[in-house]
Design an enzyme around this catalytic site. Sequence first.
Site, PDB file in Angstrom:
ATOM      1  N   ASP A   1       1.924   1.985   3.662  1.00 56.17           N
ATOM      2  CA  ASP A   1       0.978   3.190   3.247  1.00 56.17           C
ATOM      3  C   ASP A   1       2.217   4.433   3.030  1.00 56.17           C
ATOM      4  O   ASP A   1       1.494   5.410   3.271  1.00 56.17           O
ATOM      5  CB  ASP A   1      -0.022   3.164   4.340  1.00 56.17           C
ATOM      6  CG  ASP A   1      -1.503   4.159   4.817  1.00 56.17           C
ATOM      7  OD1 ASP A   1      -1.993   4.539   3.277  1.00 56.17           O
ATOM      8  OD2 ASP A   1      -2.378   3.775   4.561  1.00 56.17           O
TER       9      ASP A   1
ATOM     10  N   GLU B   1       0.963  -1.233   0.140  1.00 52.30           N
ATOM     11  CA  GLU B   1      -0.230   0.164   0.010  1.00 52.30           C
ATOM     12  C   GLU B   1       1.511   1.114   0.102  1.00 52.30           C
ATOM     13  O   GLU B   1       0.871   1.815   1.076  1.00 52.30           O
ATOM     14  CB  GLU B   1      -1.143   0.344   1.251  1.00 52.30           C
ATOM     15  CG  GLU B   1      -2.077   0.514   0.572  1.00 52.30           C
ATOM     16  CD  GLU B   1      -3.275   0.619   2.433  1.00 52.30           C
ATOM     17  OE1 GLU B   1      -3.320   0.003   2.617  1.00 52.30           O
ATOM     18  OE2 GLU B   1      -3.305   2.111   2.607  1.00 52.30           O
TER      19      GLU B   1
ATOM     20  N   HIS C   1       1.580   4.847  -1.625  1.00 48.63           N
ATOM     21  CA  HIS C   1       0.838   5.736  -2.615  1.00 48.63           C
ATOM     22  C   HIS C   1       1.547   6.235  -3.147  1.00 48.63           C
ATOM     23  O   HIS C   1       2.874   7.228  -2.823  1.00 48.63           O
ATOM     24  CB  HIS C   1      -0.373   6.306  -1.870  1.00 48.63           C
ATOM     25  CG  HIS C   1      -0.976   5.200  -1.338  1.00 48.63           C
ATOM     26  ND1 HIS C   1      -2.092   4.974  -1.841  1.00 48.63           N
ATOM     27  CD2 HIS C   1      -1.129   5.363  -0.113  1.00 48.63           C
ATOM     28  CE1 HIS C   1      -2.847   3.793  -1.119  1.00 48.63           C
ATOM     29  NE2 HIS C   1      -2.556   4.414   0.254  1.00 48.63           N
TER      30      HIS C   1
ATOM     31  N   HIS D   1      -9.614   0.214  -0.469  1.00 51.69           N
ATOM     32  CA  HIS D   1      -8.650   0.537  -0.034  1.00 51.69           C
ATOM     33  C   HIS D   1      -9.878   1.883   0.641  1.00 51.69           C
ATOM     34  O   HIS D   1     -10.464   2.112   0.042  1.00 51.69           O
ATOM     35  CB  HIS D   1      -7.910   1.606  -1.227  1.00 51.69           C
ATOM     36  CG  HIS D   1      -6.933   3.073  -0.222  1.00 51.69           C
ATOM     37  ND1 HIS D   1      -7.250   4.184   0.046  1.00 51.69           N
ATOM     38  CD2 HIS D   1      -5.448   2.734   0.252  1.00 51.69           C
ATOM     39  CE1 HIS D   1      -6.071   4.520   1.032  1.00 51.69           C
ATOM     40  NE2 HIS D   1      -5.407   3.916   0.993  1.00 51.69           N
TER      41      HIS D   1
HETATM   42 ZN    ZN Z   1      -3.723   4.397   1.412  1.00 54.12          ZN
END
Ligand code: ZN
Length: 325
Positions: free
Chosen positions: A285, A8, A10, A164
């Site tokens: 993340d 995850e 981004h 998500h």
């Molecule tokens: Zn995320």
Amino acid sequence: MKGKIGLEEHFAIQETLGDSERYFPKDVWPKFSARIMDLMKFRLEEMDEYGMEMMILSLNSPAIQAIYDPARAAEVARIANDTMAEAISRNPKRFRGFAALPMQDVDAAIKEMHRAVKELGCVGILVNGYSQVGDENSWKYLDDPIYEPFWTEVEKLDVPFYMHPRDAMPCNAHTTDGHPWLVGAAWTFGVETATHTLRLLCSGLWDRHPNLKYILGHLGETLPFCIWRVDSRIARERRGVPAKRPLYEYMAENFYFTTSGQFRTPALWNTLMEFGSSHVLFATDFPFEEVGDACVWFDNCTLGDTDKELIGRTNSIELFKLTDL
Ligand code: ZN
């Protein structure tokens, strides 16, 4: 641990960058925006420093899902997927990608999914929750029957689907009135995403598509902790739920959980005890969380070396068929 793969991770493009601004104080935003737009320098340096071999990239949230005009949503999804594919082609040993899709138009979503997977080499799909269509207060959840052809194609392509988070629908945002600190990743993301996932589970999606692979971040958005109670209450009073089996059973067979933004060993153990180490995968993340925080926690958490290798790397190689690693 060296060779970690993160799920995850981004990035943003100019068209979606502003969606992340609301979550940051003004003085932090310039540095954050530079990091999320970067697909080279900062990212690779941080990965090298903390033993991350690869990031499987995905667009920020809500991005495509909050573009009300379906044609524009399709256009921006193409731009995002092309941008990501270009970054992957520059560093194929370090990056892979999840496709962003314009779920406002099912046919366009299927078309872009085929292009992203077959032509651009995306290894999965990542959608940011419900999609707004036409205006702010019109939305579609993915258990809507209009998405049946989409799920058929995802199952046929055999690529994992990552659900998500995004914020609650505007009409439900009043639940945190007066408590803006609970909006977003702190709390409302998880509630929204867990509820959306329960909608899919209860709809019988996995009765119709038993091979659909589904990923949740944040160690399962609280569902590993709560699912026994959900099943227990539904068993006492089914109220016409379409799903044929206890929801836990679909999760045990088809769900994968990542460590994104949940660097907490007792929470990891809960997910591991419910679903086993072959269903848990490493993620950070980034850049909403620090690569260093995720990696230092994971490298030092109380797990045996075999489980660490599975969660940190080999589960991802198998799930995404990363045969060249
Ligand atoms: Zn995320």
